[in-house]
Design a protein around this motif. Structure first.
Motif, PDB file in Angstrom:
ATOM      1  N   ASP A  86      -7.243  -7.101  -8.128  1.00 59.15           N
ATOM      2  CA  ASP A  86      -5.970  -6.560  -8.636  1.00 59.15           C
ATOM      3  C   ASP A  86      -4.835  -6.805  -7.653  1.00 59.15           C
ATOM      4  OD1 ASP A  86      -7.296  -5.669 -10.872  1.00 59.15           O
ATOM      5  OD2 ASP A  86      -7.402  -3.572 -10.240  1.00 59.15           O
ATOM      6  N   PHE A  87      -5.110  -6.613  -6.358  1.00 57.54           N
ATOM      7  CA  PHE A  87      -4.079  -6.807  -5.339  1.00 57.54           C
ATOM      8  C   PHE A  87      -3.665  -8.269  -5.279  1.00 57.54           C
ATOM      9  CE2 PHE A  87      -2.556  -6.844  -0.819  1.00 57.54           C
ATOM     10  CZ  PHE A  87      -1.536  -5.917  -0.992  1.00 57.54           C
ATOM     11  N   ALA A  88      -4.629  -9.171  -5.357  1.00 60.52           N
ATOM     12  CA  ALA A  88      -4.317 -10.606  -5.337  1.00 60.52           C
ATOM     13  C   ALA A  88      -3.439 -10.991  -6.519  1.00 60.52           C
ATOM     14  CB  ALA A  88      -5.613 -11.427  -5.350  1.00 60.52           C
ATOM     15  N   HIS A  89      -3.745 -10.475  -7.706  1.00 64.82           N
ATOM     16  CA  HIS A  89      -2.916 -10.776  -8.888  1.00 64.82           C
ATOM     17  C   HIS A  89      -1.504 -10.230  -8.711  1.00 64.82           C
ATOM     18  CE1 HIS A  89      -6.270 -12.502 -10.834  1.00 64.82           C
ATOM     19  NE2 HIS A  89      -6.795 -11.414 -11.378  1.00 64.82           N
ATOM     20  N   ALA A  90      -1.393  -9.027  -8.158  1.00 69.22           N
ATOM     21  CA  ALA A  90      -0.074  -8.422  -7.957  1.00 69.22           C
ATOM     22  C   ALA A  90       0.746  -9.229  -6.953  1.00 69.22           C
ATOM     23  CB  ALA A  90      -0.222  -6.981  -7.494  1.00 69.22           C
ATOM     24  N   THR A 114      10.481  -5.579   0.953  1.00 70.11           N
ATOM     25  CA  THR A 114      10.504  -4.438   0.042  1.00 70.11           C
ATOM     26  C   THR A 114       9.420  -4.579  -1.020  1.00 70.11           C
ATOM     27  OG1 THR A 114      12.869  -4.048   0.390  1.00 70.11           O
ATOM     28  CG2 THR A 114      11.904  -3.173  -1.635  1.00 70.11           C
ATOM     29  N   ARG A 115       9.283  -5.785  -1.571  1.00 71.77           N
ATOM     30  CA  ARG A 115       8.229  -6.006  -2.575  1.00 71.77           C
ATOM     31  C   ARG A 115       6.841  -5.763  -1.989  1.00 71.77           C
ATOM     32  NH1 ARG A 115       9.605 -10.833  -6.826  1.00 71.77           N
ATOM     33  NH2 ARG A 115      11.767 -10.246  -7.248  1.00 71.77           N
ATOM     34  N   LEU A 116       6.634  -6.188  -0.755  1.00 77.06           N
ATOM     35  CA  LEU A 116       5.338  -5.936  -0.121  1.00 77.06           C
ATOM     36  C   LEU A 116       5.098  -4.434  -0.001  1.00 77.06           C
ATOM     37  CD1 LEU A 116       2.848  -7.149   1.284  1.00 77.06           C
ATOM     38  CD2 LEU A 116       4.133  -7.055   3.430  1.00 77.06           C
ATOM     39  N   GLY A 117       6.122  -3.680   0.364  1.00 81.60           N
ATOM     40  CA  GLY A 117       5.985  -2.230   0.441  1.00 81.60           C
ATOM     41  C   GLY A 117       5.676  -1.596  -0.897  1.00 81.60           C
ATOM     42  N   GLU A 118       6.277  -2.118  -1.957  1.00 78.89           N
ATOM     43  CA  GLU A 118       6.000  -1.590  -3.298  1.00 78.89           C
ATOM     44  C   GLU A 118       4.538  -1.817  -3.682  1.00 78.89           C
ATOM     45  OE1 GLU A 118       8.950  -3.697  -5.479  1.00 78.89           O
ATOM     46  OE2 GLU A 118      10.526  -2.203  -5.124  1.00 78.89           O
ATOM     47  N   LEU A 119       3.993  -2.954  -3.289  1.00 78.58           N
ATOM     48  CA  LEU A 119       2.584  -3.222  -3.579  1.00 78.58           C
ATOM     49  C   LEU A 119       1.685  -2.253  -2.816  1.00 78.58           C
ATOM     50  CD1 LEU A 119       2.424  -7.128  -3.621  1.00 78.58           C
ATOM     51  CD2 LEU A 119       2.603  -5.554  -5.543  1.00 78.58           C
ATOM     52  N   GLU A 121       2.522   0.762  -1.846  1.00 77.02           N
ATOM     53  CA  GLU A 121       2.655   2.085  -2.452  1.00 77.02           C
ATOM     54  C   GLU A 121       1.740   2.204  -3.665  1.00 77.02           C
ATOM     55  OE1 GLU A 121       6.008   5.221  -4.149  1.00 77.02           O
ATOM     56  OE2 GLU A 121       6.565   3.134  -3.838  1.00 77.02           O
ATOM     57  N   THR A 122       1.639   1.128  -4.452  1.00 78.15           N
ATOM     58  CA  THR A 122       0.820   1.143  -5.667  1.00 78.15           C
ATOM     59  C   THR A 122      -0.668   1.023  -5.366  1.00 78.15           C
ATOM     60  OG1 THR A 122       2.635   0.144  -6.920  1.00 78.15           O
ATOM     61  CG2 THR A 122       0.424   0.009  -7.885  1.00 78.15           C
ATOM     62  N   HIS A 123      -1.023   0.142  -4.457  1.00 79.32           N
ATOM     63  CA  HIS A 123      -2.436  -0.197  -4.229  1.00 79.32           C
ATOM     64  C   HIS A 123      -2.971   0.282  -2.884  1.00 79.32           C
ATOM     65  CE1 HIS A 123      -2.456  -3.056  -7.658  1.00 79.32           C
ATOM     66  NE2 HIS A 123      -1.233  -3.340  -7.281  1.00 79.32           N
ATOM     67  N   GLY A 124      -2.104   0.785  -2.012  1.00 75.83           N
ATOM     68  CA  GLY A 124      -2.492   0.965  -0.622  1.00 75.83           C
ATOM     69  C   GLY A 124      -3.458   2.089  -0.331  1.00 75.83           C
ATOM     70  N   GLU A 125      -3.379   3.194  -1.068  1.00 73.47           N
ATOM     71  CA  GLU A 125      -4.282   4.307  -0.751  1.00 73.47           C
ATOM     72  C   GLU A 125      -5.733   3.908  -0.993  1.00 73.47           C
ATOM     73  OE1 GLU A 125      -3.212   7.965  -2.570  1.00 73.47           O
ATOM     74  OE2 GLU A 125      -1.457   8.253  -1.278  1.00 73.47           O
ATOM     75  N   LEU A 126      -6.004   3.285  -2.134  1.00 72.05           N
ATOM     76  CA  LEU A 126      -7.367   2.809  -2.383  1.00 72.05           C
ATOM     77  C   LEU A 126      -7.714   1.705  -1.390  1.00 72.05           C
ATOM     78  CD1 LEU A 126      -9.972   2.739  -3.997  1.00 72.05           C
ATOM     79  CD2 LEU A 126      -8.839   1.219  -5.631  1.00 72.05           C
ATOM     80  N   GLY A 127      -6.741   0.833  -1.105  1.00 71.08           N
ATOM     81  CA  GLY A 127      -7.001  -0.237  -0.146  1.00 71.08           C
ATOM     82  C   GLY A 127      -7.351   0.297   1.224  1.00 71.08           C
ATOM     83  N   GLY A 128      -6.681   1.370   1.646  1.00 75.76           N
ATOM     84  CA  GLY A 128      -6.991   1.955   2.940  1.00 75.76           C
ATOM     85  C   GLY A 128      -8.403   2.506   2.998  1.00 75.76           C
ATOM     86  N   VAL A 129      -8.819   3.191   1.940  1.00 73.84           N
ATOM     87  CA  VAL A 129     -10.185   3.727   1.891  1.00 73.84           C
ATOM     88  C   VAL A 129     -11.203   2.586   1.884  1.00 73.84           C
ATOM     89  CG1 VAL A 129     -11.820   5.097   0.555  1.00 73.84           C
ATOM     90  CG2 VAL A 129      -9.437   5.816   0.709  1.00 73.84           C
ATOM     91  N   CYS A 130     -10.904   1.533   1.127  1.00 76.86           N
ATOM     92  CA  CYS A 130     -11.811   0.373   1.101  1.00 76.86           C
ATOM     93  C   CYS A 130     -11.922  -0.252   2.482  1.00 76.86           C
ATOM     94  CB  CYS A 130     -11.313  -0.656   0.089  1.00 76.86           C
ATOM     95  SG  CYS A 130     -11.533  -0.163  -1.634  1.00 76.86           S
ATOM     96  N   HIS A 187       3.000  -5.488   7.267  1.00 77.05           N
ATOM     97  CA  HIS A 187       1.681  -5.173   6.736  1.00 77.05           C
ATOM     98  C   HIS A 187       1.060  -4.005   7.488  1.00 77.05           C
ATOM     99  CE1 HIS A 187      -2.732  -5.495   6.623  1.00 77.05           C
ATOM    100  NE2 HIS A 187      -2.560  -5.897   5.385  1.00 77.05           N
ATOM    101  N   SER A 188       1.092  -4.041   8.823  1.00 74.88           N
ATOM    102  CA  SER A 188       0.450  -2.978   9.594  1.00 74.88           C
ATOM    103  C   SER A 188       1.147  -1.636   9.374  1.00 74.88           C
ATOM    104  CB  SER A 188       0.430  -3.338  11.078  1.00 74.88           C
ATOM    105  OG  SER A 188       1.738  -3.494  11.590  1.00 74.88           O
ATOM    106  N   THR A 189       2.466  -1.651   9.256  1.00 77.35           N
ATOM    107  CA  THR A 189       3.202  -0.409   9.031  1.00 77.35           C
ATOM    108  C   THR A 189       2.885   0.176   7.661  1.00 77.35           C
ATOM    109  OG1 THR A 189       5.010  -1.167  10.450  1.00 77.35           O
ATOM    110  CG2 THR A 189       5.488   0.645   8.948  1.00 77.35           C
ATOM    111  N   TYR A 190       2.945  -0.659   6.634  1.00 73.90           N
ATOM    112  CA  TYR A 190       2.660  -0.176   5.279  1.00 73.90           C
ATOM    113  C   TYR A 190       1.208   0.253   5.128  1.00 73.90           C
ATOM    114  CZ  TYR A 190       7.125  -2.246   3.705  1.00 73.90           C
ATOM    115  OH  TYR A 190       8.433  -2.565   3.522  1.00 73.90           O
ATOM    116  N   ALA A 191       0.277  -0.527   5.693  1.00 82.23           N
ATOM    117  CA  ALA A 191      -1.140  -0.192   5.559  1.00 82.23           C
ATOM    118  C   ALA A 191      -1.459   1.127   6.263  1.00 82.23           C
ATOM    119  CB  ALA A 191      -2.002  -1.316   6.131  1.00 82.23           C
TER     120      ALA A 191
END
Length: 228
Positions: A86-90, A114-119, A121-130, A187-191
């Protein structure tokens, strides 16, 4: 070319052990399982992620989950892979050079970050747990590494799309290297924010809008300011 359509793109590891559904009802059941598992992981992390909890949330028998995924770790691996897909498609959609808006360099750089930050925000919480639990499914590591390297390439290409050709003149690093550093900073800040902002000991007052604005401004200044 889209990230997962490239010739060197590996297959998702879960495709090797998850029995694919053959009927529409089974496909819907599988999506409910993956959605429920992803929700539990994003909300509470590994400790709240149980097959029994997924079973209750998805309305699917525990035995059916074990039959399809084999174990809790197998289910996590499938969720991990779907998140990366999903992240790759986004990322493909957000940073397609053919559809990026025409803008001056500073505005363009801010748009990309900004677009990277929006991604995130949408996908990052699950991505962090993964990311934090990827050691539980080590066979999925190479797939994650491939996807995230390709994400970096896409964002760097988008930054270079706006960065003037002479932006590296009289600097110790060229355009490509500085665009890559800019990506790593963002990336490191948003992640970090997506992964830890809910933790009481690390709770931030700043919200996503402010964070994106500040990171975008910092990256624009780094890439376009006069050489030091």
């Amino acid at each position: 070319m889209r990230i997962l359509d490239r010739a060197d793109a590996p297959s998702a590891p879960s495709e090797r052990y998850v029995r694919p559904p053959q009927q529409e009802r089974s496909r819907q059941s599988m999506e409910r399982i993956l959605d429920a598992g992803a929700g539990l992981l994003a909300d509470g992390g590994w400790s709240t992620f149980t097959v029994e909890g997924v079973s209750r949330q998805a309305g699917v028998a525990t035995a059916s989950i074990y039959q399809r995924f084999g174990s809790k770790e197998g289910l996590f691996g499938a969720i991990h892979d779907r998140h990366l897909i999903d992240f790759a498609h986004a990322v493909d959609d957000a940073f397609d050079l053919a559809v990026l808006p025409s803008a001056p360099p500073a505005d363009g750089v801010r748009e990309v970050i900004t677009r990277l930050g929006e991604l995130f925000e949408t996908h990052g919480e699950l991505g962090g747990v993964c990311m934090l639990n990827s050691h539980r499914v080590p066979e999925h590591g190479a797939y994650g590494a491939y996807v995230m390297a390709a994400v970096k390439d896409a964002v760097v290409a988008a930054l270079l799309h706006y960065l003037p050709e002479d932006a590296g003149v009289r600097r110790s690093l060229g355009r490509e290297d500085r665009a890559a550093i800019c990506y790593r900073m963002a990336h490191s800040t948003y992640a970090d924010y997506a992964t830890f902002h809910r933790a009481p000991e690390q709770r931030r007052e700043v919200g996503w809008d402010t964070l994106r604005r500040e990171v975008a401004a910092a990256c624009s200044a780094y890439l376009l300011s006069a050489p030091l």
